[in-house]
Design a protein around this motif. Structure first.
Motif, PDB file in Angstrom:
ATOM      1  N   ILE A 103       1.105   8.122   5.723  1.00 45.84           N
ATOM      2  CA  ILE A 103       0.336   8.370   4.179  1.00 45.84           C
ATOM      3  C   ILE A 103       1.414   9.439   3.492  1.00 45.84           C
ATOM      4  O   ILE A 103       1.818   9.145   2.472  1.00 45.84           O
ATOM      5  N   PHE A 104       1.953  10.401   4.229  1.00 44.55           N
ATOM      6  CA  PHE A 104       2.700  11.487   3.471  1.00 44.55           C
ATOM      7  C   PHE A 104       4.075  11.707   4.193  1.00 44.55           C
ATOM      8  O   PHE A 104       4.341  11.339   5.249  1.00 44.55           O
ATOM      9  N   LEU A 105       4.996  12.253   3.331  1.00 47.80           N
ATOM     10  CA  LEU A 105       6.454  12.270   3.880  1.00 47.80           C
ATOM     11  C   LEU A 105       6.922  13.409   3.089  1.00 47.80           C
ATOM     12  O   LEU A 105       6.409  13.784   2.141  1.00 47.80           O
ATOM     13  N   ALA A 106       8.031  14.085   3.841  1.00 48.53           N
ATOM     14  CA  ALA A 106       8.706  15.062   3.263  1.00 48.53           C
ATOM     15  C   ALA A 106      10.127  15.005   3.720  1.00 48.53           C
ATOM     16  O   ALA A 106      10.470  14.540   4.879  1.00 48.53           O
ATOM     17  N   VAL A 107      11.077  15.754   2.761  1.00 54.46           N
ATOM     18  CA  VAL A 107      12.635  15.498   2.938  1.00 54.46           C
ATOM     19  C   VAL A 107      13.063  16.786   3.186  1.00 54.46           C
ATOM     20  O   VAL A 107      12.752  17.941   2.540  1.00 54.46           O
ATOM     21  N   ASN A 108      13.949  17.091   4.353  1.00 53.88           N
ATOM     22  CA  ASN A 108      14.640  18.079   4.362  1.00 53.88           C
ATOM     23  C   ASN A 108      16.022  17.972   3.923  1.00 53.88           C
ATOM     24  O   ASN A 108      16.978  17.291   4.725  1.00 53.88           O
ATOM     25  N   SER A 109      16.514  18.374   2.700  1.00 55.91           N
ATOM     26  CA  SER A 109      17.691  18.252   2.215  1.00 55.91           C
ATOM     27  C   SER A 109      18.832  18.719   2.962  1.00 55.91           C
ATOM     28  O   SER A 109      20.014  18.167   2.904  1.00 55.91           O
ATOM     29  N   VAL A 110      18.642  19.766   3.516  1.00 52.71           N
ATOM     30  CA  VAL A 110      19.733  20.585   4.271  1.00 52.71           C
ATOM     31  C   VAL A 110      20.092  19.791   5.654  1.00 52.71           C
ATOM     32  O   VAL A 110      21.218  19.346   5.744  1.00 52.71           O
ATOM     33  N   THR A 111      19.196  19.275   6.436  1.00 56.17           N
ATOM     34  CA  THR A 111      19.396  18.579   7.538  1.00 56.17           C
ATOM     35  C   THR A 111      19.476  16.792   7.174  1.00 56.17           C
ATOM     36  O   THR A 111      19.831  16.249   8.116  1.00 56.17           O
ATOM     37  N   ASP A 162       0.599  -1.256  -0.057  1.00 57.85           N
ATOM     38  CA  ASP A 162       0.018  -0.069   0.056  1.00 57.85           C
ATOM     39  C   ASP A 162       0.745   1.360   0.132  1.00 57.85           C
ATOM     40  O   ASP A 162       0.748   2.081   0.639  1.00 57.85           O
ATOM     41  N   PRO A 163       1.754   1.554  -1.130  1.00 57.48           N
ATOM     42  CA  PRO A 163       2.649   2.560  -0.928  1.00 57.48           C
ATOM     43  C   PRO A 163       1.739   3.866  -1.365  1.00 57.48           C
ATOM     44  O   PRO A 163       0.856   3.889  -2.090  1.00 57.48           O
ATOM     45  N   GLN A 164       1.938   4.948  -0.516  1.00 57.89           N
ATOM     46  CA  GLN A 164       1.219   6.082  -0.595  1.00 57.89           C
ATOM     47  C   GLN A 164       1.936   7.613  -1.379  1.00 57.89           C
ATOM     48  O   GLN A 164       1.356   8.127  -2.094  1.00 57.89           O
ATOM     49  N   ASP A 165       3.103   7.882  -0.798  1.00 58.83           N
ATOM     50  CA  ASP A 165       3.666   8.740  -1.150  1.00 58.83           C
ATOM     51  C   ASP A 165       5.250   8.535  -1.431  1.00 58.83           C
ATOM     52  O   ASP A 165       5.900   7.414  -0.961  1.00 58.83           O
ATOM     53  N   VAL A 166       5.771   9.520  -2.196  1.00 56.00           N
ATOM     54  CA  VAL A 166       7.215   9.218  -2.600  1.00 56.00           C
ATOM     55  C   VAL A 166       8.041  10.926  -2.285  1.00 56.00           C
ATOM     56  O   VAL A 166       7.306  11.788  -2.698  1.00 56.00           O
ATOM     57  N   ALA A 167       9.212  10.934  -1.894  1.00 55.78           N
ATOM     58  CA  ALA A 167      10.053  12.017  -1.812  1.00 55.78           C
ATOM     59  C   ALA A 167      11.392  11.905  -2.194  1.00 55.78           C
ATOM     60  O   ALA A 167      11.784  10.942  -2.110  1.00 55.78           O
ATOM     61  N   VAL A 168      11.926  12.861  -2.561  1.00 57.62           N
ATOM     62  CA  VAL A 168      13.552  12.756  -2.982  1.00 57.62           C
ATOM     63  C   VAL A 168      14.310  13.723  -2.328  1.00 57.62           C
ATOM     64  O   VAL A 168      13.676  14.843  -2.333  1.00 57.62           O
ATOM     65  N   ASN A 169      15.500  13.223  -1.962  1.00 58.82           N
ATOM     66  CA  ASN A 169      16.466  13.832  -1.502  1.00 58.82           C
ATOM     67  C   ASN A 169      17.470  14.188  -2.779  1.00 58.82           C
ATOM     68  O   ASN A 169      18.209  13.115  -2.604  1.00 58.82           O
TER      69      ASN A 169
END
Length: 179
Positions: free
Chosen positions: A130-138, A78-85
Motif C-alpha cells: 500500500i505505502f512506500l517510503a524512500v531513504n535518499s541517503v541509503t 491497482d497502484p496505491q502510492d508513489v515516492a521519489v528519490n
C-alpha cells in the motif's frame, strides 16, 4: 446503474500568487509526489486511462518547467502510492494487484521509474503493498505489504526493503496490516 467516470485533474497552485492551473490526469488519481530537483510531479492514477477500471494503472508526469506538459507511464494493477528519490531521480509506485481485498489474486509489485527516460522496471514485493517510503541517503525503499506473502491475507504483514542500486529485495516480518 452506470456511474459516469471522467478523468481526474490536479490543481497546481502558484505559491507566490495563489493562482491556479488545472492539469488533466488519468482516472481516479489517488496520490502524488514531487521531485523538487527536477520540478516534476508524479500522479498515480488507479484506473490508468480506463474509465471502467479494467486495466493497469498509470502515472501522469507533470513537468512544471514546460508549461505543465504531461506524459503517461504505465505501471501495475491497482497502484496505491508513489515516492521519489530526488538524489537518484528514480520514482517508485506500489501496485497492490488486490482489487478483491481481503484476498489478493497475487503478490504485488513496485514499479521503478527512471526519471530521465520514464523507462520502468517491475520489482516483486509482498501481498497488497500500500505505502512506500524512500531513504535518499541509503538509497533504500521501504514497502508495507498488508498481507505479507499470504494471498488469503491470513498472515501478519511484512516490509519489503528494496536496494535502490540493484533493485534486489529483502523482507522484514512486522505486525498485521502495516500501513
Amino acid at each position: 446503474t452506470t456511474l459516469f467516470r471522467s478523468p481526474g485533474t490536479v490543481t497546481v497552485i502558484d505559491g507566490a500568487t495563489n493562482n491556479t492551473t488545472s492539469v488533466a490526469v488519468g482516472y481516479y488519481p489517488n496520490s502524488l509526489a514531487v521531485n523538487s530537483v527536477t520540478n516534476k510531479v508524479y500522479v498515480v492514477n488507479l484506473c490508468g486511462n480506463d474509465p471502467t477500471c479494467n486495466s493497469s494503472g498509470t502515472v501522469t508526469v507533470i513537468d512544471a518547467n514546460n508549461n505543465y506538459s504531461t506524459s503517461t507511464v504505465s505501471v501495475g494493477v491497482d497502484p496505491q502510492d508513489v515516492a521519489v528519490n530526488s538524489t537518484t531521480n528514480n520514482i517508485y509506485v506500489a501496485n497492490a494487484s488486490c482489487f478483491g481485498f481481503p484476498s489478493c489474486p497475487s503478490a504485488g509489485t513496485v514499479t521503478a521509474i527512471n526519471g530521465v527516460s520514464n523507462s520502468t522496471q517491475a520489482i516483486n514485493v509482498g501481498v497488497d503493498p500500500i505505502f512506500l517510503a524512500v531513504n535518499s541517503v541509503t538509497n533504500k525503499i521501504f514497502v508495507t505489504n498488508d498481507c505479507g506473502t499470504d494471498t488469503s491475507c491470513a498472515s501478519p504483514g511484512t516490509v519489503t526493503v528494496i536496494d535502490g542500486v540493484t533493485n534486489s529485495t529483502s523482507s522484514v516480518n512486522v505486525g498485521a496490516y502495516p500501513q
